[in-house]
Structures are given as structure tokens and as C-alpha cells.
Write a protein that holds these residues in place. Structure first.
Motif: not given
Length: 545
Positions: A145-170
Motif C-alpha cells: 500500500l505504501i508503494w501503491l499510494g505514496t510511490g505510484l499515485i503520489g508519483g503521478i502527483g509529483l510529475g503533474i505538479g512539477y511541470i504545472s507552473p513551467v509554461s505559465t511562468l515562462i
């Protein structure tokens, strides 16, 4: 904006519509960077999850781990009677960054269509929801559950959150692209600096004779992060078509900088420029991420008793000496963290003046020089110079991350830069495997062969220098994108297509109320950063003493 809301269908989540995030006339662009920082500071805690490994390794035994001989990794996923090993838990960290790159690549195009606000909200639900699932996994002692929740689902949040401001700020900072992306990505590097000591305080608060306090801490962090990330997501605004900063004139086309065209997402990966940039990022990250991961043991093994004023080798340390040396090593890691964070706005801002290609040439060449010539000569030499060298390398590691989005905008234009950046981050995922593999395999092989601990690392430095030399050459090969891939900028972005163009519209001087809002927004993100810096400096003092 009111018209856009009126046109939305009743079933829509109207506030998440891309058109509703278009900035009204007079909006001050300096309100946007704190929103990006708020999200990046939260997801940056991914770097700090190692603070949970040792407590989780005794989650059942509390004071001492309950060790089950012969337990396999598959057994560890579902056991409820044996404590996990740190090696089992570290897989969560690996899942984070593999999924981050994959998510950024897969959903980068979607982000450009729906806008940063909806993407920020999805990132908040994935990251904080994933942590909550992981906390439940801790509570019932189920590693999967740690792998699935924190790792996989959380990792999806990491990827989307990481790039969310890039084009906006540029788009908000066409005159300072490097500064804009450096400010946001600084937050990702600083997330662990804030989150790790906060997690440590919370675990101390929740721990007692029956529990180590990790599950409650993860839930608490998830709640705090959710508030910050949602505030950041709803604070996002995109500029109206044709908006430009006051007093700024767009430069004419020049070598390597796309200013009057965009390259479509579907064409970006067909250009040699994309793959050269991919290679540069892969090699630059690989050359640093592995060595940063062993920074503390590296310092202790090379300098041994000199760190604690004793004439003894690292392998001869007693328990007290190990603890003292580990404290110095933690200070070294803290100092590297500060330079990693500080290098992000420093190098990316410098790229606004020097140019992106020249900045990467300096970073890769200087890094190769430090790794290949300077670092190997420091074994047994000055501790201060050794620390200075690796602080400089850490600053260029962070600076590379922060400069890449602006480099991509120069090459491919701003329309699809967030999605293109997302695809490029697949290089980061691979580097997270390549870099640690090079360092750990060479280190383990040397130690197994009986090499003295202080002589283990110079050959590793030489290999890392070679990676940076290849990155230097790849960067020199980058040229302007061929005109056959150019698309004119006549079609407005989806996020702002419903708003009339206002070319040259500039924000007036902010009112007293608007100035107060800017101050409050910046204080909300700078205060935790300042607290994290203070806590980190407390560790650094041990090293300096």
C-alpha cells in the motif's frame, strides 16, 4: 472572465476551466511565482522521505526491529509480523522518480490543454491522497500500500505538479525566463529542507511506547500540503493573449531562440534538438545524483578521524566516533542541499544574461574539471576545499534542472513548452537509475577488492567527469530548430482562447491592497523556506566546527 463562466455547462467544475484562470486586466504577475513555490515545496518532500525509513524499519518492534530471517522482497510486501528492511522501503523512493518522469511525459499535453489550475488540483489530490493511502499502509503494516499510494499515485502527483507552473511562468516572464523557472524549481529542491525537519518534529510528537508515529505524521503532512497545493493551484493565472510586461519589447529572432514561432508537441521529439537536450539532462543529472546519494559516507570514508580530531581510519571508528562523524556528514549533506537549492535561481537567472547554451557549456565544462582534475587530488588534502568543490557541483546540479525549461522555450517556443518539458523529464527517471548504479557498483566493487576507503572515489570522479564532457559536446551541437517544424503563433493557447487579445496590455502600479496581497503570498512560502534554512544551518555548524 464572467462571460467564460457563463458559457460553462452546469455540470462542469467551472473554477477549474482553463478560461477561468485567465488573468484580468491589471493582474500583477508577481502573484504567480508564490503559487508555483507552494506546490513545489510540497511535492519536493519526495527528496526527504528517507527520514521515514529508519523509524519504519522498527514499526513493529518500536525500540528494535523485528527481524525475520530469509524474508524476501515479496514477503515484505504483505508481512504483518516482520519489520521491513530499509532496502525494502527505499523502493518507494525509486518509484517516486520513475513515475514522476513517466507522468510528466504522459500528461504534459493534457496539462497544456486544461491549464495549470486543473493540473495543480489533480496534483494535490494525487500527492496528498497517495500519502494518505501510504499512511494507511503504515497503520496496517502493508508495504504494498505504501508503494501503491505514496510511490505510484503520489508519483503521478509529483510529475503533474512539477511541470504545472513551467509554461505559465515562462509566459508571464518572457523577459526573465530563467529567473521565473528558477524561482519555481527552487521550491522542489527546498521541499525536503522544510519537510524533513517538520516530519521529524511530528514523529517525535506522535511516537510513544506503542508506535513510531510515521503514519500520523504522513497524514498530518498530507493535510498541510493539501491546503498549500490547493491555494497554489487556485492562485494560478495565465496571461491574456498578446500580453507583454510593461516596457518590454520582444526581441527579434536570433540564433537558438524561438520568439516568433512555436514547435508543436507532436513534432518536438522529431527534432535532434530535443534528443540532444534529453542527453544533456540525462548526463548532467547522472553525474551528480549518484554522488549526492552517498555524500555523507563519502566524506567520512575519505577524511576518517580528521573530521572529529582523531588519528584513526574510518574502518576503525568506535560507536562514539561513528556518531560524531555521522553528525559531520549530516552537516555536509545539509550544506550540499543549500547549494543545490541556491544554484537553481542563481544559474537560471545567469542564463538570462549569458544565454542558455553558454550557461550549460560553463556548467558542464566546469563540472568536468572539478570531477576529473580537482576532486581526485583532494584525498587527504584540505577538508574546506573538498567541501567547496562539492558545493559548487551541487549548485550546478540544481542549476541544470532550473535552466532546462527556459532553454526549451528558447528552442521550441512557449506554447507547448510544459508538455515538451514533461517528455524531457523521462531523462531524469533514467538518470535516477544510471547515476546511483555507476556510483554504488564502482564503490562496492572497490571495497570488495580491498581498496582503502579514501581511494575508492577518485576513479568514480573520473567516470562522472566523462559523462559531463559528453554533455558538454552534446550541448555544443544544439542549433536552432529547422524552420520546417515552425508553427506561427496566430492560434491562441487553449487556456486563454476565450479572452480577447490585448497586445501590449500592461499592469499598472499595484494598489496598497494589491501590494499587501503580494507580500502575504510571498511570506506564506518564504517563511517555511527560511525555517528550513535555519534548521539546515544548525546541522552545517557541526561541519564548520
Amino acid at each position: 472572465m464572467t462571460e467564460a463562466l457563463g458559457r460553462a455547462s452546469p455540470g462542469d467544475l467551472k473554477l477549474l476551466d482553463a478560461a477561468c484562470a485567465v488573468a484580468p486586466p491589471g493582474f500583477n504577475r508577481w502573484l504567480v511565482p508564490p503559487c508555483a513555490l507552494a506546490i513545489h515545496l510540497c511535492i519536493g518532500m519526495a527528496y526527504g522521505f528517507s527520514v521515514f525509513w529508519l523509524p519504519l524499519a522498527r514499526a513493529i518492534g518500536i525500540s528494535d526491529p523485528v527481524v525475520c530471517a530469509g524474508m524476501t522482497l515479496a514477503d515484505a510486501l504483505t508481512t504483518t509480523s516482520c519489520d521491513w528492511r530499509v532496502s525494502d522501503l527505499v523502493w518507494t523512493y525509486s518509484i517516486f522518480f520513475v513515475v514522476l518522469g513517466a507522468a510528466a511525459a504522459l500528461w504534459g499535453g493534457w496539462l497544456e490543454r486544461v491549464g495549470p489550475r486543473r493540473a495543480g488540483v489533480v496534483a494535490a489530490f494525487c500527492w496528498c491522497g497517495g500519502m494518505s493511502i501510504g499512511a494507511y499502509g503504515v497503520a496496517i503494516h502493508q508495504l504494498w500500500l505504501i508503494w501503491l499510494g505514496t510511490g505510484l499515485i503520489g508519483g503521478i502527483g509529483l510529475g503533474i505538479g512539477y511541470i504545472s507552473p513551467v509554461s505559465t511562468l515562462i509566459k508571464w516572464f518572457p523577459d526573465r525566463r530563467g529567473l521565473a523557472t528558477g524561482m519555481a524549481i527552487m521550491g522542489f529542491g527546498g521541499g525536503a529542507m522544510v519537510g524533513s525537519p517538520l516530519a521529524d518534529l511530528l514523529m517525535r510528537h506522535f511516537a510513544d511506547e506503542t508506535q513510531v508515529g510515521v503514519g500520523q505524521t504522513m497524514l498530518s503532512l498530507a493535510a498541510i500540503y493539501f491546503v498549500f497545493m490547493m491555494a497554489g493551484a487556485f492562485g494560478y493565472r495565465v496571461p491574456r493573449p498578446g500580453w507583454t510586461p510593461a516596457g518590454w519589447t520582444p526581441p527579434g529572432p536570433r540564433a537558438g531562440v524561438g520568439t516568433d514561432f512555436d514547435v508543436h508537441l507532436r513534432d518536438a521529439h522529431r527534432t535532434p534538438q530535443f534528443w540532444l537536450m534529453w542527453l544533456v539532462l540525462l548526463l548532467n543529472v547522472s553525474a551528480s545524483i549518484g554522488i549526492i546519494g552517498v555524500a555523507s559516507p563519502m566524506l567520512q570514508e575519505i577524511f576518517g578521524g580528521r573530521l572529529i580530531g582523531a588519528d584513526v581510519a574510518f574502518t576503525a571508528f568506535d560507536a562514539e566516533q561513528k556518531a560524531a562523524a555521522a553528525a559531520v556528514g549530516a552537516g555536509f549533506v545539509g550544506l550540499i542541499s543549500l547549494f543545490n537549492i541556491g544554484g537553481r535561481p542563481l544559474w537560471s537567472s545567469a542564463s538570462d544574461r549569458l544565454g542558455r547554451k553558454r550557461t550549460f557549456a560553463i556548467m558542464t565544462a566546469f563540472g568536468a574539471l572539478l570531477y576529473g582534475i580537482v576532486a581526485p587530488t583532494l584525498t587527504g588534502a584540505s577538508l574546506g576545499l573538498f567541501v567547496l568543490v562539492f558545493c559548487a557541483l551541487a549548485s550546478m546540479y540544481g542549476g541544470g534542472f532550473a535552466t532546462v525549461p527556459a532553454y526549451l522555450a528558447d528552442l521550441f517556443g512557449t506554447r507547448y513548452v510544459g508538455a515538451i518539458h514533461g517528455r524531457l523529464l523521462s531523462a531524469w527517471s533514467l538518470a535516477g537509475i544510471v547515476g546511483p548504479f555507476i556510483v554504488s557498483s564502482m564503490r562496492d566493487t572497490a571495497i570488495a577488492a580491498g581498496t582503502a576507503r579514501d581511494l575508492v572515489y577518485p576513479p568514480i570522479y573520473q567516470v562522472l567527469a566523462g559523462l559531463l564532457l559528453v554533455a558538454f559536446v552534446a550541448n555544443l551541437m544544439i542549433r536552432p530548430v529547422d524552420k520546417r517544424f515552425h508553427n506561427s503563433k496566430e492560434t491562441p493557447d487553449p487556456a486563454s482562447a476565450s479572452t480577447a487579445a490585448v497586445a501590449g496590455d500592461t499592469a499598472p502600479a499595484p494598489s496598497g491592497r494589491r501590494t499587501t496581497l503580494i507580500v502575504v503570498c510571498w511570506a506564506a512560502v518564504l517563511a517555511p523556506i527560511a525555517w528550513g534554512i535555519i534548521r539546515t544551518l544548525e546541522k552545517v555548524v557541526v561541519l564548520l566546527n
